[in-house]
Design an enzyme around this catalytic site. Structure first.
Site, mmCIF file in Angstrom:
data_model
loop_
_atom_site.group_PDB
_atom_site.id
_atom_site.type_symbol
_atom_site.label_atom_id
_atom_site.label_comp_id
_atom_site.label_asym_id
_atom_site.label_seq_id
_atom_site.Cartn_x
_atom_site.Cartn_y
_atom_site.Cartn_z
ATOM 1 N N TYR A 33 -0.916 9.155 75.549
ATOM 2 C CA TYR A 33 -0.349 9.662 74.309
ATOM 3 C C TYR A 33 -0.942 8.958 73.105
ATOM 4 O O TYR A 33 -1.634 7.944 73.239
ATOM 5 C CB TYR A 33 1.186 9.535 74.325
ATOM 6 C CG TYR A 33 1.718 8.138 74.101
ATOM 7 C CD1 TYR A 33 1.591 7.150 75.068
ATOM 8 C CD2 TYR A 33 2.349 7.795 72.899
ATOM 9 C CE1 TYR A 33 2.090 5.871 74.859
ATOM 10 C CE2 TYR A 33 2.855 6.523 72.681
ATOM 11 C CZ TYR A 33 2.723 5.563 73.662
ATOM 12 O OH TYR A 33 3.202 4.302 73.450
ATOM 13 N N ARG A 52 -9.491 6.732 70.513
ATOM 14 C CA ARG A 52 -8.751 6.024 71.571
ATOM 15 C C ARG A 52 -8.224 7.003 72.623
ATOM 16 O O ARG A 52 -8.215 6.694 73.817
ATOM 17 C CB ARG A 52 -7.604 5.207 70.985
ATOM 18 C CG ARG A 52 -6.883 4.382 72.061
ATOM 19 C CD ARG A 52 -5.874 3.432 71.498
ATOM 20 N NE ARG A 52 -4.812 4.121 70.783
ATOM 21 C CZ ARG A 52 -3.881 3.509 70.072
ATOM 22 N NH1 ARG A 52 -3.876 2.193 69.970
ATOM 23 N NH2 ARG A 52 -2.950 4.197 69.449
ATOM 24 N N ARG A 101 4.076 18.421 94.257
ATOM 25 C CA ARG A 101 4.003 16.976 94.038
ATOM 26 C C ARG A 101 3.102 16.348 95.093
ATOM 27 O O ARG A 101 3.297 16.592 96.284
ATOM 28 C CB ARG A 101 5.397 16.353 94.114
ATOM 29 C CG ARG A 101 5.412 14.840 93.910
ATOM 30 C CD ARG A 101 6.833 14.286 93.947
ATOM 31 N NE ARG A 101 6.851 12.842 93.689
ATOM 32 C CZ ARG A 101 6.718 11.905 94.625
ATOM 33 N NH1 ARG A 101 6.541 12.236 95.885
ATOM 34 N NH2 ARG A 101 6.743 10.619 94.295
ATOM 35 N N LYS A 150 -3.482 3.914 76.943
ATOM 36 C CA LYS A 150 -2.190 4.223 76.308
ATOM 37 C C LYS A 150 -1.433 5.269 77.131
ATOM 38 O O LYS A 150 -1.402 6.454 76.794
ATOM 39 C CB LYS A 150 -2.441 4.700 74.867
ATOM 40 C CG LYS A 150 -1.192 4.680 74.003
ATOM 41 C CD LYS A 150 -1.561 4.816 72.546
ATOM 42 C CE LYS A 150 -0.371 5.074 71.645
ATOM 43 N NZ LYS A 150 0.653 4.035 71.662
ATOM 44 N N GLU A 182 1.711 -9.050 73.529
ATOM 45 C CA GLU A 182 1.924 -8.210 72.342
ATOM 46 C C GLU A 182 3.402 -7.888 72.247
ATOM 47 O O GLU A 182 4.204 -8.371 73.045
ATOM 48 C CB GLU A 182 1.087 -6.929 72.441
ATOM 49 C CG GLU A 182 1.367 -6.119 73.698
ATOM 50 C CD GLU A 182 0.396 -4.956 73.926
ATOM 51 O OE1 GLU A 182 -0.162 -4.430 72.958
ATOM 52 O OE2 GLU A 182 0.226 -4.575 75.100
ATOM 53 N N LEU A 206 -2.776 -3.300 74.306
ATOM 54 C CA LEU A 206 -3.269 -2.057 73.734
ATOM 55 C C LEU A 206 -4.171 -2.376 72.538
ATOM 56 O O LEU A 206 -3.852 -3.269 71.746
ATOM 57 C CB LEU A 206 -2.103 -1.177 73.263
ATOM 58 C CG LEU A 206 -2.577 0.212 72.840
ATOM 59 C CD1 LEU A 206 -2.920 1.067 74.045
ATOM 60 C CD2 LEU A 206 -1.561 0.912 71.969
HETATM 61 N N1 PMP Z 1 0.806 -2.377 71.621
HETATM 62 C C1 PMP Z 1 1.615 -1.524 72.262
HETATM 63 C C2 PMP Z 1 2.140 -1.878 73.610
HETATM 64 C C3 PMP Z 1 1.980 -0.292 71.669
HETATM 65 O O1 PMP Z 1 2.788 0.560 72.307
HETATM 66 C C4 PMP Z 1 1.486 -0.007 70.372
HETATM 67 C C5 PMP Z 1 1.875 1.252 69.667
HETATM 68 N N2 PMP Z 1 1.668 2.381 70.410
HETATM 69 C C6 PMP Z 1 0.647 -0.928 69.749
HETATM 70 C C7 PMP Z 1 0.321 -2.104 70.404
HETATM 71 C C8 PMP Z 1 0.075 -0.669 68.374
HETATM 72 O O2 PMP Z 1 -0.947 0.286 68.439
HETATM 73 P P1 PMP Z 1 -1.261 1.228 67.200
HETATM 74 O O3 PMP Z 1 -1.557 0.354 66.053
HETATM 75 O O4 PMP Z 1 -2.429 2.007 67.633
HETATM 76 O O5 PMP Z 1 -0.027 2.064 66.979
#
Ligand code: PMP
Length: 286
Positions: A33, A52, A101, A150, A182, A206
């Site tokens: 996503y 991305r 499935r 993601k 993070e 991410l």
């Molecule tokens: N880390 C994680 C785990 C996230 O879910 C997100 C947001 N989706 C981010 C970092 C920040 O990424 P972005 O700046 O692309 O929204």
């Protein structure tokens, strides 16, 4: 007002949009996503999100549902149809389904499922939360090992937000092998003696679109940046801290595990970066 959403080539009222119960996104979180913010009716860093998305799809051998140009058109049309001035566009692509499935991927000619919808968020930029700053807790990072992709496996991040809420806080930072990875849905930073410290890119986090933009803008503003592993104790002793994400931009952090940072109000670096980011992003929005 009923939202108009996009499903597999069609613009539909949200009540009429349907996806198969056999869809692998639903059954297995076999889906990726993106969330793109909208300011002044325009898309922030669409290019970054599109690049991305392609990377996430490639890493999972998932087919691209459409071209980047078509994707931009769908984003813009949904923003227009739903009258979004400030808000978000959510996009999800799953591996689809061949009608049953199975752990084994369906054949390569199975069509991916693509869904987009808008979320109206008036006041997204001028947010009361950003004026106050977030209070966070730290929790163990028990997510899978490919956080650079993601995917929609958001159960643990969701549980992390609930743990924070139960503790009377706003969010959680995740800790693995003693180091902060993070936030539940954002990248994490602290500032000490004017230097911004954040974890380097790897498969552990991410690769935030906002992270990339903010670090570029910080460097352009002659701010000192160090990309290295850091502990939660270092962050607690910092002058200030903040997070970045496409939906919350630069969000100051004023408390970690009950320890107040500085005077307990958003720090100057976070405030300045938020201003620069919003300003530059509005100018470059499409
Ligand atoms: N880390 C994680 C785990 C996230 O879910 C997100 C947001 N989706 C981010 C970092 C920040 O990424 P972005 O700046 O692309 O929204």
């Amino acid at each position: 007002m009923t939202r108009t959403v996009y499903v597999n080539g069609e613009y539909l009222p949200e009540t009429e949009a349907k996806v198969s119960i056999f869809d692998r996104g639903f059954l297995m979180a076999d889906a990726v996503y993106e969330v793109t913010s909208v300011l002044d009716g325009k898309l922030i860093d669409f290019e970054g999100h599109a690049v991305r998305l392609k990377r996430s799809l490639d890493e999972l051998d998932m087919a691209e549902p459409c071209s980047k140009e078509q994707l931009l058109e769908v984003h813009r049309k949904l923003v227009e149809l739903n009258g979004i001035e400030e808000g978000l566009v959510y996009l999800q692509v799953s591996r689809g389904s061949d009608g049953d499935r199975d752990f084994v991927f369906p054949s390569a000619d199975t069509k991916p499922t693509i869904v987009l919808f808008t979320q109206n968020k008036p006041g997204l930029a001028d947010s009361p939360a950003a004026a106050k700053g977030n209070r966070i807790i730290s929790i163990e990072d028990i997510r899978w090992g490919r956080r650079d992709i993601k995917t929609t496996q958001l159960l643990y991040p969701s549980m992390g937000k609930m743990m924070a809420k139960a503790a009377g806080c706003d969010d959680a930072w995740l800790i693995e092998d003693g180091y902060v990875t993070e936030g539940t849905s954002n990248n994490a930073y602290f500032v000490k003696n004017g230097k911004i410290v954040t974890r380097p890119l790897s498969t552990d986090i991410l690769h935030g679109i906002t992270r990339k933009a903010v670090l570029r803008m910080a460097a352009e503003a002659q701010m000192e940046i160090e990309e290295r592993l850091f502990t939660i104790d270092e962050a607690k002793e910092a002058d200030e801290a903040f997070t970045t994400s496409a939906s919350a931009f630069v969000m100051p952090v004023v408390e970690i595990d009950g320890v107040t940072l500085g005077d307990g109000t958003p720090g100057p670096v976070a405030k300045r970066l938020r201003e620069i980011y919003l300003d530059e992003s509005r100018k470059a929005a499409v």
